[in-house]
Write a protein that holds these residues in place. Sequence first.
Motif, PDB file in Angstrom:
ATOM      1  N   ASP A  86     -27.270  -2.544  11.188  1.00 59.71           N
ATOM      2  CA  ASP A  86     -26.556  -3.043  10.008  1.00 59.71           C
ATOM      3  C   ASP A  86     -27.016  -2.341   8.736  1.00 59.71           C
ATOM      4  O   ASP A  86     -26.193  -1.948   7.899  1.00 59.71           O
ATOM      5  N   LEU A  87     -28.327  -2.163   8.580  1.00 62.54           N
ATOM      6  CA  LEU A  87     -28.833  -1.484   7.384  1.00 62.54           C
ATOM      7  C   LEU A  87     -28.441  -0.014   7.379  1.00 62.54           C
ATOM      8  O   LEU A  87     -28.119   0.549   6.321  1.00 62.54           O
ATOM      9  N   THR A  88     -28.431   0.620   8.548  1.00 60.03           N
ATOM     10  CA  THR A  88     -28.005   2.019   8.637  1.00 60.03           C
ATOM     11  C   THR A  88     -26.539   2.147   8.251  1.00 60.03           C
ATOM     12  O   THR A  88     -26.164   3.034   7.468  1.00 60.03           O
ATOM     13  N   THR A  89     -25.706   1.260   8.766  1.00 57.85           N
ATOM     14  CA  THR A  89     -24.276   1.272   8.439  1.00 57.85           C
ATOM     15  C   THR A  89     -24.068   1.058   6.940  1.00 57.85           C
ATOM     16  O   THR A  89     -23.276   1.755   6.299  1.00 57.85           O
ATOM     17  N   TRP A  90     -24.796   0.100   6.377  1.00 60.01           N
ATOM     18  CA  TRP A  90     -24.688  -0.215   4.948  1.00 60.01           C
ATOM     19  C   TRP A  90     -25.114   0.978   4.092  1.00 60.01           C
ATOM     20  O   TRP A  90     -24.417   1.364   3.151  1.00 60.01           O
ATOM     21  N   LEU A  91     -26.269   1.576   4.423  1.00 61.08           N
ATOM     22  CA  LEU A  91     -26.745   2.733   3.661  1.00 61.08           C
ATOM     23  C   LEU A  91     -25.793   3.917   3.788  1.00 61.08           C
ATOM     24  O   LEU A  91     -25.519   4.611   2.799  1.00 61.08           O
ATOM     25  N   ASP A  92     -25.308   4.177   5.004  1.00 56.51           N
ATOM     26  CA  ASP A  92     -24.341   5.275   5.193  1.00 56.51           C
ATOM     27  C   ASP A  92     -23.119   5.080   4.291  1.00 56.51           C
ATOM     28  O   ASP A  92     -22.649   6.026   3.659  1.00 56.51           O
ATOM     29  N   ALA A  93     -22.616   3.843   4.228  1.00 55.70           N
ATOM     30  CA  ALA A  93     -21.446   3.556   3.387  1.00 55.70           C
ATOM     31  C   ALA A  93     -21.768   3.790   1.911  1.00 55.70           C
ATOM     32  O   ALA A  93     -20.966   4.379   1.176  1.00 55.70           O
ATOM     33  N   LEU A  94     -22.945   3.358   1.468  1.00 53.83           N
ATOM     34  CA  LEU A  94     -23.325   3.577   0.067  1.00 53.83           C
ATOM     35  C   LEU A  94     -23.515   5.060  -0.230  1.00 53.83           C
ATOM     36  O   LEU A  94     -23.094   5.550  -1.286  1.00 53.83           O
ATOM     37  N   PHE A  95     -24.140   5.787   0.683  1.00 48.86           N
ATOM     38  CA  PHE A  95     -24.313   7.220   0.482  1.00 48.86           C
ATOM     39  C   PHE A  95     -22.955   7.927   0.409  1.00 48.86           C
ATOM     40  O   PHE A  95     -22.737   8.777  -0.450  1.00 48.86           O
ATOM     41  N   ARG A  96     -22.028   7.574   1.299  1.00 51.78           N
ATOM     42  CA  ARG A  96     -20.682   8.187   1.248  1.00 51.78           C
ATOM     43  C   ARG A  96     -19.993   7.846  -0.079  1.00 51.78           C
ATOM     44  O   ARG A  96     -19.364   8.700  -0.701  1.00 51.78           O
ATOM     45  N   PHE A  97     -20.110   6.598  -0.491  1.00 49.12           N
ATOM     46  CA  PHE A  97     -19.494   6.180  -1.750  1.00 49.12           C
ATOM     47  C   PHE A  97     -20.060   6.973  -2.923  1.00 49.12           C
ATOM     48  O   PHE A  97     -19.324   7.509  -3.740  1.00 49.12           O
ATOM     49  N   THR A  98     -21.384   7.070  -3.001  1.00 43.06           N
ATOM     50  CA  THR A  98     -22.001   7.738  -4.150  1.00 43.06           C
ATOM     51  C   THR A  98     -21.924   9.252  -4.074  1.00 43.06           C
ATOM     52  O   THR A  98     -22.137   9.920  -5.080  1.00 43.06           O
ATOM     53  N   ASP A  99     -21.604   9.805  -2.900  1.00 44.75           N
ATOM     54  CA  ASP A  99     -21.433  11.255  -2.790  1.00 44.75           C
ATOM     55  C   ASP A  99     -20.177  11.732  -3.521  1.00 44.75           C
ATOM     56  O   ASP A  99     -20.106  12.886  -3.935  1.00 44.75           O
ATOM     57  N   ALA A 100     -19.191  10.861  -3.679  1.00 42.99           N
ATOM     58  CA  ALA A 100     -17.999  11.232  -4.443  1.00 42.99           C
ATOM     59  C   ALA A 100     -18.402  11.356  -5.912  1.00 42.99           C
ATOM     60  O   ALA A 100     -19.037  10.444  -6.454  1.00 42.99           O
ATOM     61  N   PRO A 101     -18.083  12.492  -6.554  1.00 47.46           N
ATOM     62  CA  PRO A 101     -18.552  12.727  -7.929  1.00 47.46           C
ATOM     63  C   PRO A 101     -18.242  11.594  -8.906  1.00 47.46           C
ATOM     64  O   PRO A 101     -19.101  11.211  -9.697  1.00 47.46           O
TER      65      PRO A 101
END
Length: 188
Positions: A86-101
């Motif tokens: 769950d934490l990996t999924t959550w972090l992956d989603a946040l990283f993808r979100f913040t990767d967008a400029p």
Amino acid sequence: MAERRRGAARSESARIAVLETTAALFAERGYDHLTIEGIAAEAGVAKQTIYRWWKSKSELVAECLFEGRLLPVDLVPPDSGDIRNDLTTWLDALFRFTDAPENGGLVRSLVIVAAENESVGRQLDASLGVSTLLTTRLGAATKAGDLPAGTPLKEVVDTLIGAVLVHVLQRTPAAPGAAKRLVSLLLP
């Protein structure tokens, strides 16, 4: 006896116009390039109206955030029963979100707002509830026996949030597997 506010009564339609304009300009330009003058012109209100209702640009941006007008991402970690996944999924989603400029810029701007105004920083943490959500989720995992008793929940939460913020401030895309490695490091 209640103290009366000086000046004109707050128009709800003007307030909404100011908040919607602020959110749109904030997303488009970021905090540094957001001005009260620009917001007033776009919203069709006087600059003095904005300053009568909000003491500063940071307070105005904070109210947009508190009303859910700025962050288009779900900050609630999933609960499948597997805390590490769950934490990996959550972090992956946040990283993808913040990767967008534009999203990374939004988060950097929120960091600026929180750093500029201590009370806004506290309100930001309270209104987003990320610390509380993660602590609650980790506490439930501890009670279920998925994490060892005595796991330093606050420190794990601070590290997870800090990792996202450092990622955003460094302006580099998350490396593949970064979320899984971080969770494995914190929760072996």
